[in-house]
Motif scaffolding. Sequence first.
Motif, PDB file in Angstrom:
ATOM      1  N   THR A 112       0.829  -1.209   0.000  1.00 51.74           N
ATOM      2  CA  THR A 112       0.000   0.000   0.000  1.00 51.74           C
ATOM      3  C   THR A 112       0.867   1.264   0.000  1.00 51.74           C
ATOM      4  OG1 THR A 112      -1.602  -1.280   1.236  1.00 51.74           O
ATOM      5  CG2 THR A 112      -1.999   1.063   1.110  1.00 51.74           C
ATOM      6  N   THR A 113       1.899   1.241   0.815  1.00 54.73           N
ATOM      7  CA  THR A 113       2.830   2.371   0.860  1.00 54.73           C
ATOM      8  C   THR A 113       3.428   2.620  -0.526  1.00 54.73           C
ATOM      9  OG1 THR A 113       3.415   1.651   3.092  1.00 54.73           O
ATOM     10  CG2 THR A 113       4.871   3.257   2.072  1.00 54.73           C
ATOM     11  N   GLN A 144      -6.261   2.888   4.616  1.00 54.78           N
ATOM     12  CA  GLN A 144      -4.839   3.177   4.468  1.00 54.78           C
ATOM     13  C   GLN A 144      -4.563   3.729   3.070  1.00 54.78           C
ATOM     14  OE1 GLN A 144      -2.644  -0.424   5.043  1.00 54.78           O
ATOM     15  NE2 GLN A 144      -0.689   0.664   5.000  1.00 54.78           N
ATOM     16  N   GLU A 280       9.841   5.159   4.772  1.00 60.06           N
ATOM     17  CA  GLU A 280       8.394   5.093   4.918  1.00 60.06           C
ATOM     18  C   GLU A 280       7.660   6.289   4.325  1.00 60.06           C
ATOM     19  OE1 GLU A 280       7.121   2.852   8.738  1.00 60.06           O
ATOM     20  OE2 GLU A 280       8.823   4.108   9.312  1.00 60.06           O
TER      21      GLU A 280
END
Length: 303
Positions: A112-113, A144, A280
Amino acid sequence: MGFFARLKQGLSKTRGNLTERVDELVENTVEVDEDFYEELTDILLLSDVGVRASTEIIDELRRRVEEQKIKDAAVARQMFKDLLVEEMNIPRPPLGWPMVMFVVGVNGVGKTTTVGKLALRFQEIGRSVMLAAGDTFRAAADDQLAVWAERAKVPLIKHQPGSDPAAVVYDAVQAAKARKADLLIIDTAGRLHNKKNLMEELSKMRRIIDRDFPEATVRCMLIMDATTGQNGLNQAKMFKEAVEINGIILTKLDGTAKGGVAIAIRRELNVPVWYIGVGEGIDDLQAFEAKEFVKALFGEDEK
Ligand code: GDP
């Protein structure tokens, strides 16, 4: 910190395994002999390159060393490095517009990131991007993805949790066509324990794209966590059975990554590593450069 410095820092654990040992080996070996190859194979194994890839790489090195009648271990070291660069330097298939990017991988690898990072990256180079929440299985996955869509400022197509992911793909394709989007990125579920379902789901999604959006270039990207080591190789094999994979995105190379697994995965799938995740944040996605990667693996300084 720049990209190279971060990659280098992230790979420091691998480097401890790979470079220091190679250097030590070269320091203690003047002439290339059988022990040299054996030690080098062990070093690759310890760096998570895997048995098959390690053996094949050393066989190739041996062939080149013998062909060029090299005796000096230091020269062989350089040949070894060049060989690794060649290994990883596979051309990326060209992008085509409109494009559908199908993103697959096991839960937790950073899928997803990475979808969010990809959206921003293409948005920034002037492409209109849309996202589709094809993981309807995990309720949290939608939320998310919504956060990432907002960050990248791109529209997101999603359905109720538990709905048919193929229906999401259908709607997303219609929306992408209506809005003349350049790129539709589809996030998919990553549950591995039900392999048959996963395979069926992925191929059903793929069929819808092929049927309803034949003008689109489809690229399937496998997201792999670089810190999982040889386990990642098994994941790669599994996904390869389910879908045609065009590229690899290696995440978490900023962590205590076992970078050597990248070599094994590249070989197993015979597709290029396309991008790497080095953090991140939404900007932490970089195009993969074989030369830089091997340099970082060897802990060398940027030129
Ligand atoms: P998914 O389950 O595959 O969708 O994984 P997520 O996108 O939710 O990511 C799982 C965790 O990995 C999150 O805590 C992310 O912040 C983290 N993550 C993702 N990519 C990277 C990366 O390149 N580097 C680091 N250090 N963490 C990452």
